[in-house]
Design an enzyme around this catalytic site. Structure first.
Site, short mmCIF file in Angstrom:
data_model
loop_
_atom_site.label_atom_id
_atom_site.label_comp_id
_atom_site.label_asym_id
_atom_site.label_seq_id
_atom_site.Cartn_x
_atom_site.Cartn_y
_atom_site.Cartn_z
N THR A 18 2.06 0.00 9.33
CA THR A 18 2.02 -1.42 8.93
C THR A 18 0.98 -2.22 9.70
O THR A 18 0.36 -3.13 9.15
CB THR A 18 3.41 -2.05 9.12
OG1 THR A 18 3.86 -1.79 10.47
CG2 THR A 18 4.41 -1.47 8.14
N LYS B 86 5.19 0.64 -7.25
CA LYS B 86 6.53 0.20 -6.89
C LYS B 86 6.74 -1.30 -7.07
O LYS B 86 7.75 -1.74 -7.63
CB LYS B 86 6.84 0.59 -5.44
CG LYS B 86 8.20 0.12 -4.95
CD LYS B 86 8.59 0.74 -3.62
CE LYS B 86 7.71 0.31 -2.49
NZ LYS B 86 8.24 0.75 -1.18
N ALA C 99 0.81 -1.23 0.00
CA ALA C 99 0.00 0.00 0.00
C ALA C 99 0.84 1.27 0.00
O ALA C 99 0.30 2.37 -0.07
CB ALA C 99 -0.94 0.00 1.21
N GLY C 100 2.16 1.13 0.08
CA GLY C 100 3.02 2.31 0.11
C GLY C 100 2.95 3.12 -1.17
O GLY C 100 2.65 2.59 -2.25
N ARG D 2 9.85 7.41 -3.65
CA ARG D 2 11.27 7.46 -3.99
C ARG D 2 11.57 6.84 -5.36
O ARG D 2 12.64 7.07 -5.91
CB ARG D 2 12.10 6.77 -2.90
CG ARG D 2 12.16 7.56 -1.59
CD ARG D 2 12.76 6.74 -0.48
NE ARG D 2 14.11 6.28 -0.81
CZ ARG D 2 14.76 5.35 -0.12
NH1 ARG D 2 14.18 4.75 0.91
NH2 ARG D 2 15.98 4.99 -0.47
N ALA E 235 20.65 -14.52 -56.50
CA ALA E 235 20.97 -13.31 -55.74
C ALA E 235 20.26 -12.10 -56.33
O ALA E 235 20.15 -11.95 -57.55
CB ALA E 235 22.47 -13.09 -55.71
N GLY F 228 5.46 -6.57 -0.36
CA GLY F 228 5.61 -6.66 -1.81
C GLY F 228 6.92 -6.13 -2.33
O GLY F 228 7.36 -6.51 -3.42
N GLN G 70 -6.06 -0.18 1.92
CA GLN G 70 -5.68 0.66 3.06
C GLN G 70 -5.72 2.11 2.63
O GLN G 70 -4.89 2.56 1.86
CB GLN G 70 -4.27 0.31 3.57
CG GLN G 70 -3.92 1.09 4.83
CD GLN G 70 -2.44 1.02 5.19
OE1 GLN G 70 -1.60 0.74 4.33
NE2 GLN G 70 -2.12 1.27 6.46
#
Length: 454
Positions: free
Chosen positions: A83, A27, A15-16, A20, A411, A106, A77
């Protein structure tokens, strides 16, 4: 139900916001070895055959739901309050579940199945701990939360920001991973508060609450600290990729492959390499490559979705795209691209060729500069080249077209109609000869140049 018979569920926290990463992609969908990091974790979890897997999402929920495609239940969330709060969101998805729960992250994708199993086995041990924490001993403890323990029994869990000097001196760190019985986990979570430096509900506090109530909690320690490394930035993603590649190269060599310059070879998560395979420098494997025994892959090749039978040779500077199949003893040389095409046994395409949507028969020879013209701007078409056919250099085979067995294409030909077995096909404009023309041209141009200088 005995402890050993209890089912297993997994809660994966994802859920972050991943700020960054500086990315619109979630992510945990960033790839390592060509596979999203959450898929690495889910594959390891599958070894334990969980009865339920719940992924807790927040930002980027739609991306994760689309990617998972029903492989896991989704819990949301919102807002993100720590957490402990995240794990609580999975409670309704596990309503009625009577078993053991693993809490994973994850963005910590490389937890080994045997480590997960060790956590479950410790939870089911005779002393029946209420919770089991996975600890690790990093070279530098930095600002990790600490596990204060003696003989594997936890005395206290503390976040670095809330730790005193004595606690910070402890080197046993909390990975964040935890195992507990489902009913115990959610009972303890209901007692967690947010009176701390961050004002969040910490998952480790379930351990402190249990201990304060006189209950037993245990810690086990991984012998592979890298497996608990989290990935929060592009640089950490690159570091994880480097660790994975180093391990996979060592595996390939241990299984009988020669890597001339190992640090320049990059594998995918599902690359399959046989024994007595030689891989020269600067070779990249995308997903879906199978290489049989005795294959030679020369320098600067890129392979994806390709199958190479024994005794085949590729490159240097070749590209095999999805659907490329090289049968035994066939050869693809320098600056050759193969896509959705089969080269039969002993067939050769040695230089400067594109083979797309084609079947090349056994023993056929594809001359330099040959291309299969497989696309008309709207649809793709196939080219079929029979066994032992000889395609001369700089030929264009305009699909759909069939070249028969033992046929010869001269050719420079542009072939748009089928060529029968054993036939010679020559498609060229008539050659025009003007004797002395070049000499007269050079003389005239030299005079003009001289006059201009004068």
């Amino acid at each position: 139900m005995g402890a050993s018979e209890r089912p297993i569920a997994a809660i994966v926290l994802a859920a972050g916001k991943g700020t960054r990463m500086k990315s619109t992609r979630h992510k945990v969908l960033h790839a390592i070895a060509g596979r999203p990091m959450i898929d690495h974790l889910l594959a390891s979890l599958e070894v334990l055959a969980p009865a339920k897997t719940v992924v807790v999402v927040g930002e980027g929920r739609e991306q994760l739901e689309a990617h998972l495609g029903g492989r896991a239940d989704i819990a949301v969330q919102q807002p993100q309050l720590g957490t402990g709060h995240a794990v609580q969101q999975a409670e309704s998805a596990l309503d009625g579940f009577e078993g053991d729960v693993l809490v994973m992250y994850g963005d910590v994708p490389f937890i080994r199945p045997e480590t997960m199993q060790a956590m479950i086995e410790r939870l089911r041990a005779a002393d029946a701990p209420e919770a089991v924490v996975l600890g690790f001993l990093p070279e530098d403890a930095l600002q990790y939360g600490r596990v204060i323990a003696e003989d594997g029994q936890i005395a206290r869990m503390v976040e670095f920001k809330d730790a005193d000097e004595r606690e910070r001196a402890c080197m046993l760190c909390n990975s964040g991973l935890l195992a507990a019985k489902a009913d115990v986990l959610f009972e303890l979570l209901g007692k967690v508060g947010n009176d701390n430096a961050q004002g969040e509900y910490y998952l480790p506090d379930v351990v402190n609450i249990a201990i304060a109530e006189g209950r037993n909690c245990a810690v086990i320690t991984t012998d592979e600290p890298d497996e608990v490394s989290g990935i929060n930035s592009r640089s950490e993603l690159a570091e994880a990729e480097a660790r994975w590649q180093k391990s996979r190269r060592a595996q390939a060599m241990a299984e009988g492959a020669t890597l001339v310059a190992p640090e320049t070879v990059f594998f995918s998560w599902d690359t399959r390499i046989g024994s007595d395979v030689t891989i020269e420098p600067n070779v990249v494997f995308g997903p879906g490559v199978e290489v049989a025994d005795g294959v030679s892959i020369h320098a600067f090749c890129h392979l994806e979705g390709a199958k190479l039978a024994s005794g085949t040779s590729v490159g240097p500077f070749a590209r095999l795209r999805p659907g490329a199949v090289l049968e035994e003893g066939s050869k693809v040389g320098n600056f050759v691209e193969v896509k959705n095409a089969v080269l039969g046994q002993g067939a050769k395409a040695n230089h400067l060729t594109y083979l797309g949507d084609a079947t090349v028969g056994a023993g056929a020879n594809i001359g330099a500069g040959t291309i299969t013209c497989n696309y008309d701007g709207y649809f793709k078409y196939r080219t079929e080249i029979g066994p032992r056919a000889f395609i001369g250099s700089n030929s264009a085979l305009i699909a759909p077209v069939k070249i028969g067995a033992d046929a010869i294409v001269a050719a420079g030909s542009a072939v748009s109609r089928d060529v029968a077995d054993g036939e010679l096909r020559m498609v060229r404009a008539e050659q025009l000869v003007k004797p002395g023309w070049a000499d007269r041209f050079h003389d005239a141009m030299k005079r003009k140049k001289a006059e201009k200088k004068g």
